[in-house]
Scaffold this motif. Structure first.
Motif, PDB file in Angstrom:
ATOM      1  N   MET A  63       0.458  -1.120  -0.115  1.00  0.00           N
ATOM      2  CA  MET A  63      -0.228   0.224  -0.324  1.00  0.00           C
ATOM      3  C   MET A  63       0.820   1.082   0.157  1.00  0.00           C
ATOM      4  O   MET A  63       0.675   2.608  -0.354  1.00  0.00           O
ATOM      5  CB  MET A  63      -0.992   0.320   1.157  1.00  0.00           C
ATOM      6  CG  MET A  63      -1.792  -0.403   1.051  1.00  0.00           C
ATOM      7  SD  MET A  63      -3.099  -0.629   2.707  1.00  0.00           S
ATOM      8  CE  MET A  63      -3.868  -2.517   2.421  1.00  0.00           C
ATOM      9  N   GLY A  67       3.467   2.111  -1.777  1.00  0.00           N
ATOM     10  CA  GLY A  67       3.917   2.565  -3.280  1.00  0.00           C
ATOM     11  C   GLY A  67       2.717   2.736  -4.187  1.00  0.00           C
ATOM     12  O   GLY A  67       2.178   3.481  -4.923  1.00  0.00           O
ATOM     13  N   TRP A  68       1.298   2.786  -3.361  1.00  0.00           N
ATOM     14  CA  TRP A  68      -0.304   3.195  -4.262  1.00  0.00           C
ATOM     15  C   TRP A  68       0.167   5.280  -4.556  1.00  0.00           C
ATOM     16  O   TRP A  68       0.703   5.823  -3.249  1.00  0.00           O
ATOM     17  CB  TRP A  68      -1.081   2.976  -3.696  1.00  0.00           C
ATOM     18  CG  TRP A  68      -1.476   1.705  -3.411  1.00  0.00           C
ATOM     19  CD1 TRP A  68      -0.908   0.627  -4.065  1.00  0.00           C
ATOM     20  CD2 TRP A  68      -2.557   0.759  -2.854  1.00  0.00           C
ATOM     21  NE1 TRP A  68      -0.968  -0.856  -3.887  1.00  0.00           N
ATOM     22  CE2 TRP A  68      -2.704  -0.465  -2.861  1.00  0.00           C
ATOM     23  CE3 TRP A  68      -3.371   1.568  -1.313  1.00  0.00           C
ATOM     24  CZ2 TRP A  68      -3.199  -1.493  -2.324  1.00  0.00           C
ATOM     25  CZ3 TRP A  68      -4.458   0.802  -1.805  1.00  0.00           C
ATOM     26  CH2 TRP A  68      -4.275  -0.844  -1.783  1.00  0.00           C
ATOM     27  N   ASP A  69       0.056   5.414  -5.445  1.00  0.00           N
ATOM     28  CA  ASP A  69      -0.260   7.285  -5.740  1.00  0.00           C
ATOM     29  C   ASP A  69      -1.411   6.958  -4.434  1.00  0.00           C
ATOM     30  O   ASP A  69      -2.767   6.642  -4.778  1.00  0.00           O
ATOM     31  CB  ASP A  69      -0.139   7.108  -7.762  1.00  0.00           C
ATOM     32  CG  ASP A  69      -1.383   7.092  -8.039  1.00  0.00           C
ATOM     33  OD1 ASP A  69      -2.040   6.498  -7.599  1.00  0.00           O
ATOM     34  OD2 ASP A  69      -0.961   6.556  -9.678  1.00  0.00           O
ATOM     35  N   THR A  85      -5.166   5.416  -6.526  1.00  0.00           N
ATOM     36  CA  THR A  85      -4.436   4.862  -6.513  1.00  0.00           C
ATOM     37  C   THR A  85      -5.307   4.235  -4.932  1.00  0.00           C
ATOM     38  O   THR A  85      -6.266   2.949  -4.913  1.00  0.00           O
ATOM     39  CB  THR A  85      -3.898   3.514  -6.505  1.00  0.00           C
ATOM     40  OG1 THR A  85      -2.992   3.661  -8.483  1.00  0.00           O
ATOM     41  CG2 THR A  85      -3.675   2.029  -6.073  1.00  0.00           C
ATOM     42  N   SER A  86      -4.903   5.211  -4.640  1.00  0.00           N
ATOM     43  CA  SER A  86      -5.573   4.828  -2.940  1.00  0.00           C
ATOM     44  C   SER A  86      -6.982   5.439  -2.757  1.00  0.00           C
ATOM     45  O   SER A  86      -7.668   4.756  -2.064  1.00  0.00           O
ATOM     46  CB  SER A  86      -4.375   5.719  -2.188  1.00  0.00           C
ATOM     47  OG  SER A  86      -3.238   6.111  -1.636  1.00  0.00           O
ATOM     48  N   LYS A 119      -8.639   2.452  -3.653  1.00  0.00           N
ATOM     49  CA  LYS A 119      -8.787   0.984  -3.326  1.00  0.00           C
ATOM     50  C   LYS A 119      -9.841   1.269  -1.481  1.00  0.00           C
ATOM     51  O   LYS A 119      -9.351   0.191  -0.741  1.00  0.00           O
ATOM     52  CB  LYS A 119      -7.393   0.402  -3.592  1.00  0.00           C
ATOM     53  CG  LYS A 119      -6.765   0.009  -4.736  1.00  0.00           C
ATOM     54  CD  LYS A 119      -6.128  -0.585  -4.483  1.00  0.00           C
ATOM     55  CE  LYS A 119      -5.346  -1.147  -5.562  1.00  0.00           C
ATOM     56  NZ  LYS A 119      -5.791  -2.331  -6.604  1.00  0.00           N
ATOM     57  N   TYR A 120      -9.250   2.340  -1.399  1.00  0.00           N
ATOM     58  CA  TYR A 120     -10.228   3.198  -0.455  1.00  0.00           C
ATOM     59  C   TYR A 120     -11.125   1.915   0.569  1.00  0.00           C
ATOM     60  O   TYR A 120     -10.698   1.678   1.953  1.00  0.00           O
ATOM     61  CB  TYR A 120     -10.469   4.307  -0.166  1.00  0.00           C
ATOM     62  CG  TYR A 120     -10.904   5.158   1.284  1.00  0.00           C
ATOM     63  CD1 TYR A 120      -9.975   5.512   2.381  1.00  0.00           C
ATOM     64  CD2 TYR A 120     -12.303   5.632   1.321  1.00  0.00           C
ATOM     65  CE1 TYR A 120      -9.970   5.994   3.198  1.00  0.00           C
ATOM     66  CE2 TYR A 120     -12.062   5.374   3.240  1.00  0.00           C
ATOM     67  CZ  TYR A 120     -11.175   5.882   4.080  1.00  0.00           C
ATOM     68  OH  TYR A 120     -11.659   6.587   5.126  1.00  0.00           O
ATOM     69  N   HIS A 122      -9.816   6.406 -15.568  1.00  0.00           N
ATOM     70  CA  HIS A 122      -9.945   4.736 -15.496  1.00  0.00           C
ATOM     71  C   HIS A 122     -10.410   4.257 -16.138  1.00  0.00           C
ATOM     72  O   HIS A 122     -12.160   4.769 -16.261  1.00  0.00           O
ATOM     73  CB  HIS A 122      -9.858   5.266 -13.576  1.00  0.00           C
ATOM     74  CG  HIS A 122      -8.734   5.633 -13.506  1.00  0.00           C
ATOM     75  ND1 HIS A 122      -8.215   4.291 -12.501  1.00  0.00           N
ATOM     76  CD2 HIS A 122      -8.119   6.643 -13.326  1.00  0.00           C
ATOM     77  CE1 HIS A 122      -7.209   5.148 -11.818  1.00  0.00           C
ATOM     78  NE2 HIS A 122      -6.983   6.403 -12.058  1.00  0.00           N
ATOM     79  N   SER A 151     -11.037  -0.333 -12.004  1.00  0.00           N
ATOM     80  CA  SER A 151     -10.721   0.872 -11.101  1.00  0.00           C
ATOM     81  C   SER A 151     -11.319   2.724 -10.958  1.00  0.00           C
ATOM     82  O   SER A 151     -11.679   2.963  -9.565  1.00  0.00           O
ATOM     83  CB  SER A 151      -9.311   1.031 -11.582  1.00  0.00           C
ATOM     84  OG  SER A 151      -9.277   2.082 -12.696  1.00  0.00           O
ATOM     85  N   GLN A 208     -14.634   1.545  -8.583  1.00  0.00           N
ATOM     86  CA  GLN A 208     -13.597   2.319  -7.830  1.00  0.00           C
ATOM     87  C   GLN A 208     -14.022   3.211  -7.240  1.00  0.00           C
ATOM     88  O   GLN A 208     -14.732   4.129  -6.191  1.00  0.00           O
ATOM     89  CB  GLN A 208     -12.558   1.783  -7.365  1.00  0.00           C
ATOM     90  CG  GLN A 208     -13.169   0.171  -6.870  1.00  0.00           C
ATOM     91  CD  GLN A 208     -11.582  -0.841  -6.827  1.00  0.00           C
ATOM     92  OE1 GLN A 208     -10.255   0.112  -7.555  1.00  0.00           O
ATOM     93  NE2 GLN A 208     -10.693  -1.626  -5.811  1.00  0.00           N
TER      94      GLN A 208
END
Length: 391
Positions: free
Chosen positions: A1, A3-5, A8-9, A12-13, A71, A75, A78
């Motif tokens: 996690m 390394g996520w930008d 992405t964070s 995937k929250y 996206h 993704s 999300q």
């Protein structure tokens, strides 16, 4: 996690929250589980505020906004879900229009909707009861409750994709709105591969049907005020209705007027998404309620909604459409562009209301009052005796 930008964070929250709640559930048997739960709850509130602020920063940065809109698939789904969740959690934020637009654009590009929209177990009842620009209205049942079902009309295969986008766009806008004088949105459903928008069923029908059977002393001015309050809310949320008329105002069982049919609505700013499949739908609306500048080709805007509101006042008070004496809409359009307006009937003697209607359908849009708090104050002051007289 680690390394996520940030995008992405955000995407995937919710899945990270699912993992966290799994841990929390496992801690339930611990003696201090409630202390841990309280701390996690407080941290989550902080997290959501930070996520909201980070999303706002992304949407104000041109390059990162492009990355957001690029996206697709899982993704994109999300991101749509987290944006919708943040819109629900921060209803009073000044940047809601920015999030509105981002949600619309990503949904349109990805051809997806937030996961909270779908409904299940819909049953159609009886026959079609009305028709709109893109959809037909049916009565339905969801878990024993009567609902209105707006079903996308069958079009040629080449048109389906465009119409689906417009229906989805209507759902997205409608989902964000909540006011006593707006018809609530329940969700989406598919019938025979056709998209449906679900809302409460109003037995009283639209306001003109209601008034035909209403007692003579029905307070029509109070119904007009209901519409004014609903329109004030819409404009406060940066939404243009675009097709305000009697048939798009329903009456609740308690006798309250509520606005419906946002099929021609738009997020009102320079980046507003336009209808793409015809000139007529881009312009939108119904000729007898359209402002002169819209009849001349301009897009609907706040001022054109105010003009339509004046025409609706006339319709509610008289029971007749504007320029009822002319059967040809083209002739009506010519008269409106030339500056003519419906004449005030002698059977509705209310000088204050007549002054207000004249202000609202002024020829130039910048001479029309805005549906704002100051306009509401103006309204109540001028009509106080009428509004509060015994029924």
């Amino acid at each position: 996690m680690g390394g996520w930008d940030i995008l992405t964070s955000l995407a995937k929250y919710r899945s990270v929250l699912g993992i966290l709640f799994g841990f929390l559930k496992d801690m339930g048997s611990l003696g201090n589980g409630h202390v841990i739960a309280k701390e996690i709850f407080e941290r989550l509130n902080q997290d959501l505020t930070v996520a909201f602020d980070q999303l706002a920063l992304i949407l104000r940065d041109g390059e990162r906004y492009k990355a957001f809109l690029a996206h697709r698939g899982a993704s994109a789904q999300q991101l749509l879900d987290i944006v919708q969740e943040l819109l629900d959690l921060f209803p009073g934020s000044a940047i809601r229009p920015l999030l509105y637009k981002a949600l619309l654009r990503l949904s349109r590009a990805s051809e997806l909707h937030p996961a909270c929209f779908p409904l299940y177990s819909l049953q159609r009842v009886g026959k079609q009861v009305a028709a709109g620009g893109f959809g037909d209205i049916w009565k339905g049942l969801v878990r024993g409750h009567n609902v209105s079902v707006k079903i996308m009309r069958a079009f040629r295969d080449s048109d389906i994709k465009a119409i689906l986008k417009e229906f989805g766009r209507e759902a997205l806008i409608w989902r964000q709105l909540s006011h006593p004088n707006l018809l609530p949105f329940y969700g989406l459903f598919y019938v025979e591969e056709r998209l449906c928008l679900i809302s409460p069923w109003m037995e009283n029908g639209h306001i003109l049907e209601f008034l035909k059977n209403a007692p003579p002393d029905t307070n029509r001015v109070s119904l007009i005020l209901d519409v004014a309050l609903g329109l004030e809310y819409l404009h406060g949320e940066h939404v243009v209705h675009g097709d305000l008329k009697g048939m798009n105002v329903l009456v609740t069982p308690s006798g309250r007027a509520c606005i419906t049919d946002f099929g021609l609505s738009s997020i009102a700013d320079a980046m507003t998404l336009r209808f793409t499949h015809s000139t007529a739908t881009k312009q939108g609306g119904t000729a007898r309620y359209q402002a002169p500048e819209v009849l001349l080709g301009e897009a609907n805007h706040f001022g054109s909604d105010v003009y339509a509101f004046a025409c609706l006042c006339y319709e509610i008070l008289t029971g007749k459409v504007p320029f009822w004496e002319f059967s040809n809409d083209i002739a009506v359009s010519i008269k409106v562009i030339a500056g003519q307006r419906p004449s005030w009937p002698e059977t509705t003697p209310n000088d204050a209301l007549w002054v207000l209607v004249q202000d609202c359908w002024a020829q130039s849009f910048d001479e029309r009052p805005a549906i704002t708090q100051s306009f509401k104050d103006f309204w109540v002051l001028r009509l106080r005796r009428k509004l509060f007289q015994p029924q």
